[in-house]
Write a protein that holds these residues in place. Sequence first.
Motif, PDB file in Angstrom:
ATOM      1  N   PRO A  35       0.829  -1.211   0.000  1.00 21.06           N
ATOM      2  CA  PRO A  35       0.000   0.000   0.000  1.00 21.06           C
ATOM      3  C   PRO A  35       0.862   1.260   0.000  1.00 21.06           C
ATOM      4  O   PRO A  35       1.885   1.330   0.698  1.00 21.06           O
ATOM      5  N   GLU A  36       0.448   2.233  -0.802  1.00 20.90           N
ATOM      6  CA  GLU A  36       1.115   3.531  -0.838  1.00 20.90           C
ATOM      7  C   GLU A  36       0.080   4.612  -0.569  1.00 20.90           C
ATOM      8  O   GLU A  36      -0.952   4.677  -1.246  1.00 20.90           O
ATOM      9  N   PRO A  37       0.354   5.471   0.411  1.00 24.22           N
ATOM     10  CA  PRO A  37      -0.621   6.505   0.773  1.00 24.22           C
ATOM     11  C   PRO A  37      -0.746   7.575  -0.310  1.00 24.22           C
ATOM     12  O   PRO A  37       0.141   7.714  -1.158  1.00 24.22           O
ATOM     13  N   PRO A  38      -1.833   8.333  -0.256  1.00 28.80           N
ATOM     14  CA  PRO A  38      -2.017   9.426  -1.219  1.00 28.80           C
ATOM     15  C   PRO A  38      -0.884  10.451  -1.122  1.00 28.80           C
ATOM     16  O   PRO A  38      -0.374  10.717  -0.039  1.00 28.80           O
ATOM     17  N   GLU A  39      -0.498  10.999  -2.272  1.00 30.37           N
ATOM     18  CA  GLU A  39       0.527  12.038  -2.277  1.00 30.37           C
ATOM     19  C   GLU A  39      -0.064  13.408  -1.969  1.00 30.37           C
ATOM     20  O   GLU A  39       0.601  14.255  -1.393  1.00 30.37           O
ATOM     21  N   ASP A  40      -1.311  13.636  -2.393  1.00 28.90           N
ATOM     22  CA  ASP A  40      -1.954  14.929  -2.209  1.00 28.90           C
ATOM     23  C   ASP A  40      -3.363  14.726  -1.685  1.00 28.90           C
ATOM     24  O   ASP A  40      -3.956  13.652  -1.843  1.00 28.90           O
ATOM     25  N   ASP A  41      -3.915  15.781  -1.081  1.00 26.39           N
ATOM     26  CA  ASP A  41      -5.315  15.747  -0.648  1.00 26.39           C
ATOM     27  C   ASP A  41      -6.186  15.427  -1.850  1.00 26.39           C
ATOM     28  O   ASP A  41      -5.953  15.932  -2.947  1.00 26.39           O
ATOM     29  N   GLY A  42      -7.161  14.561  -1.642  1.00 23.97           N
ATOM     30  CA  GLY A  42      -8.067  14.183  -2.720  1.00 23.97           C
ATOM     31  C   GLY A  42      -7.598  12.994  -3.534  1.00 23.97           C
ATOM     32  O   GLY A  42      -8.341  12.479  -4.354  1.00 23.97           O
ATOM     33  N   ASP A  43      -6.333  12.577  -3.343  1.00 23.04           N
ATOM     34  CA  ASP A  43      -5.824  11.400  -4.049  1.00 23.04           C
ATOM     35  C   ASP A  43      -6.215  10.136  -3.291  1.00 23.04           C
ATOM     36  O   ASP A  43      -6.546  10.181  -2.111  1.00 23.04           O
TER      37      ASP A  43
END
Length: 149
Positions: free
Chosen positions: A116-124
Amino acid sequence: MTAGPPTRIAIDHDDHHAEHVGRTADGRQFFLTTPFEPAGDDDEGQEFVALFLFEGSGRFLEARIDALGPRARLDQVAARATYEGRLASLGDVTFTRIEVEPFSVDRFGTTFGLIPEPPEDDGDDWWVILEPGDYMAFCPPWDSGEYDT
């Protein structure tokens, strides 16, 4: 945007990177694949054969990984024999959709798995990436069975 990483992802059997996914006769799920480390400035990269095994419920059990050596000097015949040997070791199988949990294991100084890789930006969204090689990437909806390359 999804709230967090998935507990399970679906992988549909196909004729490309998910050609050898399915179930064994005893109900375990499996994923046989060929991860790689790309060649970089300081090294030649590496090729691997990886057999990932899961309980019938999708819980990760084990990884059987073979290092095949540098990409530039890969012995294609030996690589194919290793791959076919791993497939044969499963016995009777059914190629079908699997639903498995993300996982990671370290072997040969490399991290393997559905990571798993977390979102890079808000809304991703979160993504789950097959490593090494980043050659399959899964995003919501996690039960779609589809991936990007």
